[in-house]
Write a protein that holds these residues in place. Structure first.
Motif, short mmCIF file in Angstrom:
data_model
loop_
_atom_site.label_atom_id
_atom_site.label_comp_id
_atom_site.label_asym_id
_atom_site.label_seq_id
_atom_site.Cartn_x
_atom_site.Cartn_y
_atom_site.Cartn_z
N ASN A 52 0.85 -1.19 0.00
CA ASN A 52 0.00 0.00 0.00
C ASN A 52 0.88 1.24 0.00
O ASN A 52 1.99 1.23 0.57
CB ASN A 52 -0.92 0.02 1.23
N ILE A 53 0.39 2.29 -0.63
CA ILE A 53 1.14 3.55 -0.70
C ILE A 53 1.31 4.11 0.71
O ILE A 53 0.36 4.18 1.49
CB ILE A 53 0.41 4.56 -1.60
N GLY A 54 2.54 4.51 1.02
CA GLY A 54 2.84 5.09 2.33
C GLY A 54 3.23 4.08 3.38
O GLY A 54 3.77 4.46 4.42
N ARG A 55 2.98 2.79 3.12
CA ARG A 55 3.34 1.74 4.08
C ARG A 55 4.71 1.17 3.71
O ARG A 55 5.07 1.07 2.53
CB ARG A 55 2.31 0.62 4.07
N PRO A 56 5.51 0.76 4.71
CA PRO A 56 6.84 0.21 4.41
C PRO A 56 6.74 -1.09 3.61
O PRO A 56 5.85 -1.90 3.82
CB PRO A 56 7.45 -0.03 5.80
N SER A 57 7.68 -1.26 2.71
CA SER A 57 7.73 -2.50 1.92
C SER A 57 8.31 -3.62 2.78
O SER A 57 9.33 -3.44 3.44
CB SER A 57 8.59 -2.30 0.68
N PRO A 58 7.70 -4.81 2.77
CA PRO A 58 8.22 -5.91 3.60
C PRO A 58 9.48 -6.56 3.02
O PRO A 58 10.09 -7.38 3.69
CB PRO A 58 7.06 -6.91 3.60
N MET A 59 9.86 -6.19 1.81
CA MET A 59 11.01 -6.82 1.18
C MET A 59 11.58 -5.91 0.11
O MET A 59 10.94 -4.96 -0.33
CB MET A 59 10.62 -8.17 0.55
N THR A 60 12.82 -6.20 -0.25
CA THR A 60 13.45 -5.49 -1.36
C THR A 60 13.00 -6.13 -2.67
O THR A 60 13.05 -7.34 -2.82
CB THR A 60 14.98 -5.56 -1.25
N ILE A 61 12.55 -5.28 -3.59
CA ILE A 61 11.97 -5.80 -4.83
C ILE A 61 12.76 -5.26 -6.02
O ILE A 61 12.97 -4.05 -6.13
CB ILE A 61 10.49 -5.39 -4.97
N PHE A 62 13.19 -6.18 -6.86
CA PHE A 62 13.85 -5.83 -8.12
C PHE A 62 12.92 -6.17 -9.28
O PHE A 62 12.05 -7.04 -9.16
CB PHE A 62 15.17 -6.60 -8.27
N ALA A 63 13.11 -5.48 -10.38
CA ALA A 63 12.29 -5.75 -11.56
C ALA A 63 12.61 -7.15 -12.08
O ALA A 63 13.76 -7.45 -12.37
CB ALA A 63 12.58 -4.72 -12.65
N PRO A 64 11.61 -8.03 -12.19
CA PRO A 64 11.87 -9.40 -12.65
C PRO A 64 12.15 -9.49 -14.15
O PRO A 64 12.65 -10.49 -14.63
CB PRO A 64 10.56 -10.13 -12.30
N ARG A 65 11.84 -8.45 -14.88
CA ARG A 65 12.05 -8.43 -16.33
C ARG A 65 12.02 -6.98 -16.79
O ARG A 65 11.69 -6.08 -16.02
CB ARG A 65 10.94 -9.22 -17.03
N ASP A 66 12.36 -6.74 -18.03
CA ASP A 66 12.24 -5.41 -18.61
C ASP A 66 10.77 -5.05 -18.74
O ASP A 66 9.94 -5.89 -19.13
CB ASP A 66 12.89 -5.37 -19.99
N GLY A 67 10.44 -3.81 -18.40
CA GLY A 67 9.05 -3.39 -18.49
C GLY A 67 8.94 -1.88 -18.66
O GLY A 67 9.90 -1.13 -18.44
#
Length: 704
Positions: A52-67
């Motif tokens: 959700n916007i404004g809430r901390p991310s529970p994990m580090t997220i990388f782009a799985p593919r080009d987009g």
């Protein structure tokens, strides 16, 4: 009773499944499709997240593919659009009208001044009417008393000021601002205050809008500005959000575009597209197998083996993507397919692997090229496999090819930059490509023995191991039946040369000849080549019993070979190398000893079956030719040729070659190959007179 009925039904269904080859293939292909689809979908279609916007991310997220980053692209396009100025149309007629009115006013004032028919009060009234407003008497008097030259000077100054202001443009909301500016300009004129006030009264009503907003042109320019902004691409493995970082609207939009947000974007079209793509791949692969590699298409066990190799390679590929795309070991699967099934199937499977790598790597061109060329090189490296260490050599070939391709792609795309980070990335990619080749060879060497033994597939490596003279069966044959051993060696040379002449499997022919007579180990002394003492046990037996003992050696060979776990290909050769030929010697003896009408020819034939392959047929002919030529008292060249051709003709006339696919042309080539070998064995030698030979031995003894 019910339990027995259920168990009986299950048993019957299992039997019907074992007998239904088509059903087995359908189940196998369906299972293989599900496994491959799941693996590719897991890698190329990442799991959804609850953010959700404004809430901390529970994990580090990388782009799985080009987009595509639609959020940033829209922001940049909107900024470019807002930066485009509004377009206004300039109306020259407003200035022209103002200048005409100034000129008319001054001309009218001059006429009133010069009109002799008007008294002072009438002139004052005429000026009031001209201005259309009540003017204080001092201002009216100033206009009437001002010299015409001064009025013309005032007119000129007003014209210049109005022209300058109007040419700069007057917009709808700028009228008051322009009037104040004009009045400031008039205040600087070198005239009396009354005359300046008169000028203000004249120009006030003349200030009008002369710049009109052009909505169509403005929107057109803004649209051009939007189009000039390039689409922002999020590259694969780009950091989107770090663990614990509050999620922004931009990051949320990027995650939605990647299909990573749960409940926001189901990404069903992606799954459907992947499903359809794999269906096409499976159909085309099936057609290719049916046309070019039918032996794999028609045998569920081989289909299972091929699918297992594909799945194992895919699993290693998925694991390798977590380190580097250049580490994906496509060559390992291609090497296994080439060794197990041949280069025809390997070329097609290599293309399938490349397609899957493209999906797994997110369409990385460099990774795809490395997979394609590395696979092709591995096919070349093991297509003529002669020993197990050739697999190691193939790994080095793949490593060198990968290194060359990686350097080439880096240079082509201009990614070689003399900066620390860029050089580290280049070195890491190069190391991964080299490790790919070595890793592929290790996987192939480690898995090949298990796949061979588990599915009963005979590869070139298996045959090479069986050709070792120290194999227990060959050593036993040499010790217990040396004549048969020598006979097998000669047959192997004949068979190998003949197989090479017709482009058959020469290695299989050689090894099959080694073991074709191992059944004679059960009763070695009942065969003439092993009767070194000269005693023949058949003299004490009836022709029927002798034929039975001789004829059963093919069956004995199969049983002995199966006990030593020889491959089915070798066992088939042992069973088929006599076909259903006549055991002529004992048949003729039976005819001499008994009534011809009471003797059945079928009892004096081998059990068969007839040779089913070219290699089995070659070994049958080589076996017959070697035995026939060995029986000649004086094996001269012409006699050898007559014997060879006669033996092959007899097999043809007897129908022993009817069930294999040898052609007459190939039979002629086999004959020429046999003649070449037999001539080398039984070439002419110089005969030494007995006296000279004895004298030579005596001289040698004296010299010693």
């Amino acid at each position: 009773m019910e339990v027995k009925k259920i168990l009986s039904e299950l048993f019957n269904r299992s039997l019907s499944f074992k007998e239904n080859i088509r059903l087995q293939k359908v189940v196998l292909v369906t299972g293989l499709f599900i496994v491959i689809y799941a693996l590719v979908a897991i890698v190329s279609m990442p799991a959804r997240l609850d953010l959700n916007i404004g809430r901390p991310s529970p994990m580090t997220i990388f782009a799985p593919r080009d987009g595509v980053d639609n959020y940033t692209t829209d922001m940049l396009r909107e900024a470019a659009s807002q930066a485009v100025p509004d377009v206004f149309d300039y109306d020259q007629s407003v200035l022209d009208s103002a200048l005409n009115q100034i000129a008319n006013f001054v001309d009218t004032v001059v006429r009133i001044q010069e009109d002799p028919s008007l008294v002072a009060d009438a002139k004052m009234a005429a000026l009031q009417d001209l201005l259309g407003a009540e003017l204080p008497p001092p201002i009216t008097a100033a206009l009437l008393l001002t010299d015409q030259a001064i009025l013309r000077d005032l007119q000129g100054r007003l014209n210049d000021t109005v022209s300058e202001i109007f040419r700069q443009g007057i917009k709808e909301n700028e009228l008051d601002l322009v009037r104040r500016r004009l009045f400031r300009e008039i205040a600087l004129f070198p005239f009396s205050s009354d005359l300046k006030q008169a000028a203000e009264k004249i120009l006030g009503p003349l200030i009008m809008q002369n710049m009109f907003f052009n909505h169509e042109v403005t929107e057109h320019n803004r649209e051009l500005a939007r189009r000039q902004v390039e689409t922002v691409i999020i590259l694969r493995n780009t950091l989107i959000v770090s663990e614990g970082e509050p999620v922004t609207a931009q990051q949320m939009a990027q995650l939605e575009n990647m299909g990573l947000i749960r409940g926001r974007q189901a990404h069903f079209p992606g799954y459907i597209g992947l499903f359809l793509l794999l269906v096409v791949v499976f159909v085309l692969t099936g057609v290719y197998l049916y046309i070019f590699v039918n032996k794999v298409y028609s045998r569920p066990s081989l289909l299972l083996l091929m699918g297992l190799v594909v799945v194992i390679t895919l699993l290693f590929s998925v694991a390798a993507t977590y380190f580097s795309g250049f580490l994906i070991p496509v060559a390992a699967g291609v090497i296994l397919i080439t060794v197990l099934f041949g280069y025809r199937l390997a070329v097609a499977i290599n293309l399938v692997f490349v397609l899957l790598v493209g999906l797994i790597s997110g369409g990385d061109f460099s990774v795809i090229v490395v997979a394609l060329l590395g696979g092709l090189v591995s096919i070349y490296a093991v297509s003529t496999l002669s020993q197990r260490r050739d697999l190691v050599r193939a790994g080095f070939y793949v490593a060198l090819t990968n290194a060359a391709v990686i350097v080439s792609t880096y240079l082509f795309f201009g990614n070689v930059i003399l900066e620390y980070d860029a050089l580290v990335g280049f070195g890491y990619s190069l190391l991964a490509g080299i490790g790919n080749g070595i890793f592929s060879a290790v996987i192939a060497i480690g898995l090949l023995p298990y796949l061979e033994s588990g599915f009963g597939v005979t590869t070139a490596i298996t045959l090479l191991e069986l050709s070792d003279p120290n194999h227990p069966l060959l050593r036993e044959l040499l010790q217990k039946a040396p004549g048969t051993y020598y006979h097998s060696m000669v047959v192997s040379n004949l068979s190998e040369t003949a197989a090479e002449s017709i482009k058959a499997d020469a290695l299989l022919a050689r090894v099959g000849a080694y073991y074709h007579d191992i059944g004679k180990l059960k009763r070695p002394y009942y065969f003439s080549e092993n009767q070194l003492s000269g005693e023949n046990p058949h003299t004490r037996l009836s022709p029927n019993l002798s034929a039975l003992i001789v004829g059963v050696h093919s069956k004995d060979g199969v049983e002995l070979g199966r006990a030593h776990r020889l491959p089915e290909l070798i066992l088939d050769i042992a069973a088929q190398h006599h076909g259903t030929s006549m055991i002529s010697f004992f048949y003729q003896q039976a005819l001499k000893n008994g009534c011809q009408s009471n003797i059945s020819m079928e009892k004096f034939r081998y059990d068969g079956p007839k040779p089913q392959t070219k290699v089995a047929a070659i070994i049958m002919l080589a076996d017959a030719v070697e035995a026939g030529v060995r029986s000649l008292s004086k094996p001269m060249h012409n006699r050898v040729e007559v014997m060879v051709r006669s033996m092959i003709k007899d097999k043809l006339d007897d129908g022993q070659l009817d069930e294999c696919d040898l052609t007459f042309k190939e039979c002629d080539q086999i004959t020429e190959a046999f003649m070449y070998i037999m001539t080398g064995i039984y070439h002419s030698r110089i005969e030494y007179p007995e006296k000279e030979l004895k004298a030579e031995f005596e001289r040698s003894a004296v010299l010693k």
